[in-house]
Design a protein around this motif. Structure first.
Motif, PDB file in Angstrom:
ATOM      1  N   SER A 107      24.944 -30.967 -15.193  1.00 25.80           N
ATOM      2  CA  SER A 107      23.550 -31.412 -15.248  1.00 25.80           C
ATOM      3  C   SER A 107      23.299 -32.550 -14.267  1.00 25.80           C
ATOM      4  CB  SER A 107      23.180 -31.844 -16.668  1.00 25.80           C
ATOM      5  OG  SER A 107      23.959 -32.949 -17.092  1.00 25.80           O
ATOM      6  N   ALA A 108      24.253 -33.470 -14.152  1.00 27.46           N
ATOM      7  CA  ALA A 108      24.098 -34.595 -13.221  1.00 27.46           C
ATOM      8  C   ALA A 108      24.093 -34.113 -11.772  1.00 27.46           C
ATOM      9  CB  ALA A 108      25.217 -35.613 -13.438  1.00 27.46           C
ATOM     10  N   VAL A 109      25.030 -33.236 -11.436  1.00 29.23           N
ATOM     11  CA  VAL A 109      25.100 -32.696 -10.072  1.00 29.23           C
ATOM     12  C   VAL A 109      23.802 -31.964  -9.722  1.00 29.23           C
ATOM     13  CG1 VAL A 109      26.246 -30.988  -8.598  1.00 29.23           C
ATOM     14  CG2 VAL A 109      27.617 -32.536 -10.010  1.00 29.23           C
ATOM     15  N   HIS A 168      14.027 -24.847 -12.996  1.00 28.16           N
ATOM     16  CA  HIS A 168      12.613 -24.835 -13.395  1.00 28.16           C
ATOM     17  C   HIS A 168      12.092 -26.258 -13.583  1.00 28.16           C
ATOM     18  CE1 HIS A 168       8.913 -23.948 -15.509  1.00 28.16           C
ATOM     19  NE2 HIS A 168       9.318 -24.696 -16.521  1.00 28.16           N
ATOM     20  N   ILE A 169      12.885 -27.105 -14.219  1.00 32.48           N
ATOM     21  CA  ILE A 169      12.485 -28.497 -14.454  1.00 32.48           C
ATOM     22  C   ILE A 169      12.270 -29.221 -13.133  1.00 32.48           C
ATOM     23  CG2 ILE A 169      13.318 -30.730 -15.309  1.00 32.48           C
ATOM     24  CD1 ILE A 169      14.734 -29.061 -17.564  1.00 32.48           C
ATOM     25  N   ILE A 170      13.213 -29.070 -12.215  1.00 30.19           N
ATOM     26  CA  ILE A 170      13.116 -29.744 -10.917  1.00 30.19           C
ATOM     27  C   ILE A 170      11.894 -29.269 -10.147  1.00 30.19           C
ATOM     28  CG2 ILE A 170      14.219 -29.984  -8.657  1.00 30.19           C
ATOM     29  CD1 ILE A 170      16.932 -29.881 -10.209  1.00 30.19           C
ATOM     30  N   SER A 171      11.679 -27.956 -10.099  1.00 29.78           N
ATOM     31  CA  SER A 171      10.536 -27.430  -9.347  1.00 29.78           C
ATOM     32  C   SER A 171       9.212 -27.853  -9.971  1.00 29.78           C
ATOM     33  CB  SER A 171      10.614 -25.901  -9.256  1.00 29.78           C
ATOM     34  OG  SER A 171      10.515 -25.308 -10.541  1.00 29.78           O
ATOM     35  N   GLN A 192      21.767 -25.666 -18.446  1.00 29.38           N
ATOM     36  CA  GLN A 192      21.545 -24.288 -18.005  1.00 29.38           C
ATOM     37  C   GLN A 192      20.908 -24.291 -16.613  1.00 29.38           C
ATOM     38  OE1 GLN A 192      22.695 -21.714 -19.857  1.00 29.38           O
ATOM     39  NE2 GLN A 192      23.457 -23.334 -21.230  1.00 29.38           N
ATOM     40  N   PRO A 193      21.578 -23.732 -15.606  1.00 28.50           N
ATOM     41  CA  PRO A 193      21.043 -23.776 -14.234  1.00 28.50           C
ATOM     42  C   PRO A 193      19.606 -23.282 -14.098  1.00 28.50           C
ATOM     43  CG  PRO A 193      23.316 -23.029 -14.210  1.00 28.50           C
ATOM     44  CD  PRO A 193      22.918 -23.107 -15.662  1.00 28.50           C
ATOM     45  N   LYS A 194      19.238 -22.202 -14.795  1.00 27.74           N
ATOM     46  CA  LYS A 194      17.866 -21.695 -14.666  1.00 27.74           C
ATOM     47  C   LYS A 194      16.852 -22.689 -15.212  1.00 27.74           C
ATOM     48  CE  LYS A 194      16.635 -17.515 -15.415  1.00 27.74           C
ATOM     49  NZ  LYS A 194      16.384 -16.177 -16.027  1.00 27.74           N
ATOM     50  N   ASP A 195      17.163 -23.277 -16.363  1.00 33.34           N
ATOM     51  CA  ASP A 195      16.273 -24.305 -16.918  1.00 33.34           C
ATOM     52  C   ASP A 195      16.183 -25.501 -15.985  1.00 33.34           C
ATOM     53  OD1 ASP A 195      16.035 -22.686 -19.125  1.00 33.34           O
ATOM     54  OD2 ASP A 195      16.493 -24.265 -20.578  1.00 33.34           O
ATOM     55  N   ARG A 196      17.327 -25.905 -15.464  1.00 30.93           N
ATOM     56  CA  ARG A 196      17.385 -27.088 -14.587  1.00 30.93           C
ATOM     57  C   ARG A 196      16.543 -26.863 -13.333  1.00 30.93           C
ATOM     58  NH1 ARG A 196      22.789 -27.759 -14.755  1.00 30.93           N
ATOM     59  NH2 ARG A 196      23.211 -26.752 -12.766  1.00 30.93           N
ATOM     60  N   SER A 235      21.115 -33.071  -6.810  1.00 27.54           N
ATOM     61  CA  SER A 235      20.844 -32.116  -5.732  1.00 27.54           C
ATOM     62  C   SER A 235      19.347 -31.856  -5.582  1.00 27.54           C
ATOM     63  CB  SER A 235      21.569 -30.794  -6.007  1.00 27.54           C
ATOM     64  OG  SER A 235      22.967 -30.964  -6.013  1.00 27.54           O
ATOM     65  N   GLY A 236      18.642 -31.783  -6.710  1.00 27.38           N
ATOM     66  CA  GLY A 236      17.228 -31.472  -6.664  1.00 27.38           C
ATOM     67  C   GLY A 236      16.349 -32.597  -6.157  1.00 27.38           C
ATOM     68  N   PHE A 237      16.704 -33.833  -6.504  1.00 23.55           N
ATOM     69  CA  PHE A 237      15.812 -34.960  -6.190  1.00 23.55           C
ATOM     70  C   PHE A 237      16.280 -35.825  -5.015  1.00 23.55           C
ATOM     71  CE2 PHE A 237      14.862 -34.469 -10.894  1.00 23.55           C
ATOM     72  CZ  PHE A 237      13.684 -33.773 -10.665  1.00 23.55           C
ATOM     73  N   LEU A 238      17.504 -35.643  -4.575  1.00 19.80           N
ATOM     74  CA  LEU A 238      18.038 -36.461  -3.478  1.00 19.80           C
ATOM     75  C   LEU A 238      17.284 -36.277  -2.150  1.00 19.80           C
ATOM     76  CD1 LEU A 238      20.108 -38.458  -2.381  1.00 19.80           C
ATOM     77  CD2 LEU A 238      21.698 -36.533  -2.074  1.00 19.80           C
ATOM     78  N   PRO A 239      16.912 -35.048  -1.761  1.00 14.68           N
ATOM     79  CA  PRO A 239      16.220 -34.915  -0.472  1.00 14.68           C
ATOM     80  C   PRO A 239      14.983 -35.796  -0.354  1.00 14.68           C
ATOM     81  CG  PRO A 239      16.933 -32.766  -1.234  1.00 14.68           C
ATOM     82  CD  PRO A 239      17.191 -33.729  -2.367  1.00 14.68           C
TER      83      PRO A 239
END
Length: 253
Positions: free
Chosen positions: A118-120, A73-76, A67-71, A124-128
């Motif tokens: 989920s992988a993409v 939130h997890i990354i942030s 779920q994009p919204k959950d994802r 995207s969230g942690f690569l920078p």
């Protein structure tokens, strides 16, 4: 052997149980700070307590990575709490078993979000942060089905192969940033998922006759391969799909 993981921060997706839990436990034992994730808070917290008992630092974040919204939130939450992720292990539970005509377009869309989306999103969230520090490890947990499709698992066979394609492409793009990207393909391993497969298809219980080592794998055996690829010792390995399957895959390459 010192794997050089002390002080590293590792995010392991879908890690409240099964293969993800085994990977998180071993990375913690090797000195990494570990972020674990799952949809069930009670199961996740139980795993977090097991990891803390080893003396390791662990952050548990509840949410559904499909779920994009959950994802988001997890990354942030992870970046706010720990600032970075050095080692990203993408992973999800498997989609339901079945043949082509038993699934709707909605089933295909759900499986695609679950496995590929989920992988993409996590990359995207942690690569920078990985690029900024010029170091990183991205490891996808997929399945032996990537190289040799498993009967009655058409959703997994099709979509997990796309994850392997993503990882190979990323390995070509990210090498210049000292980021390695690999795919690990578990075979028949004694997890809850395997038990459910056997319940739905009793013939799976006899598949050990097709495995040269003659037995199912253990989660800890799989975790050892992932930990190695996450380590400094694997600094010249990227773009590979490594089978941890007891020899079940019959292809030469």
């Amino acid at each position: 052997m010192d794997l050089g993981l002390k002080g590293k921060v590792a995010f392991v997706a879908a890690s409240s149980q099964g293969l993800g839990k085994a990977v998180a436990m071993l990375l913690a034992e090797e000195g990494a700070s570990v972020i674990i994730n799952g949809r069930n808070r009670e199961t996740l917290e139980k795993t977090a307590e097991e990891i803390r008992a080893t003396g390791a630092k662990v952050l548990s974040v509840v949410g559904d990575l499909s779920q994009p919204k959950d994802r988001d939130h997890i990354i942030s939450t992870v970046l706010s709490e720990l600032g970075k992720v050095d080692v990203l292990v993408t992973n999800t539970g498997g989609p339901p078993a079945g043949q082509f005509e038993s699934f709707s377009q909605e089933d295909w869309d759900k499986a695609t979000q679950q496995l590929l989306g989920s992988a993409v999103g996590l990359v995207s969230g942690f690569l920078p942060g990985m690029k900024k520090q010029n170091w990183g490890r991205i490891i996808a947990i997929t399945s032996q089905a990537v190289k040799q499709p498993v009967n009655n698992l058409i959703l997994s066979n099709a979509v997990r192969a796309s994850v392997a394609g993503l990882m190979k492409s990323l390995s070509n793009e990210l090498g210049k940033y000292n980021i390695t990207v690999n795919n690990v393909m578990p075979g028949y391993t004694e997890t809850t998922r395997l038990i459910k497969l056997i319940e739905g298809n009793p013939a799976v219980a006899n598949v050990t006759s097709e495995i040269p080592l003659g037995r199912f794998g253990q989660p800890e055996e799989f975790a050892s391969a992932v930990a190695f690829l996450a380590s400094e010792r694997a600094s010249y390995i990227t773009g590979v799909s490594l089978a941890v399957d007891g020899g079940w895959i019959k292809s030469i390459l």
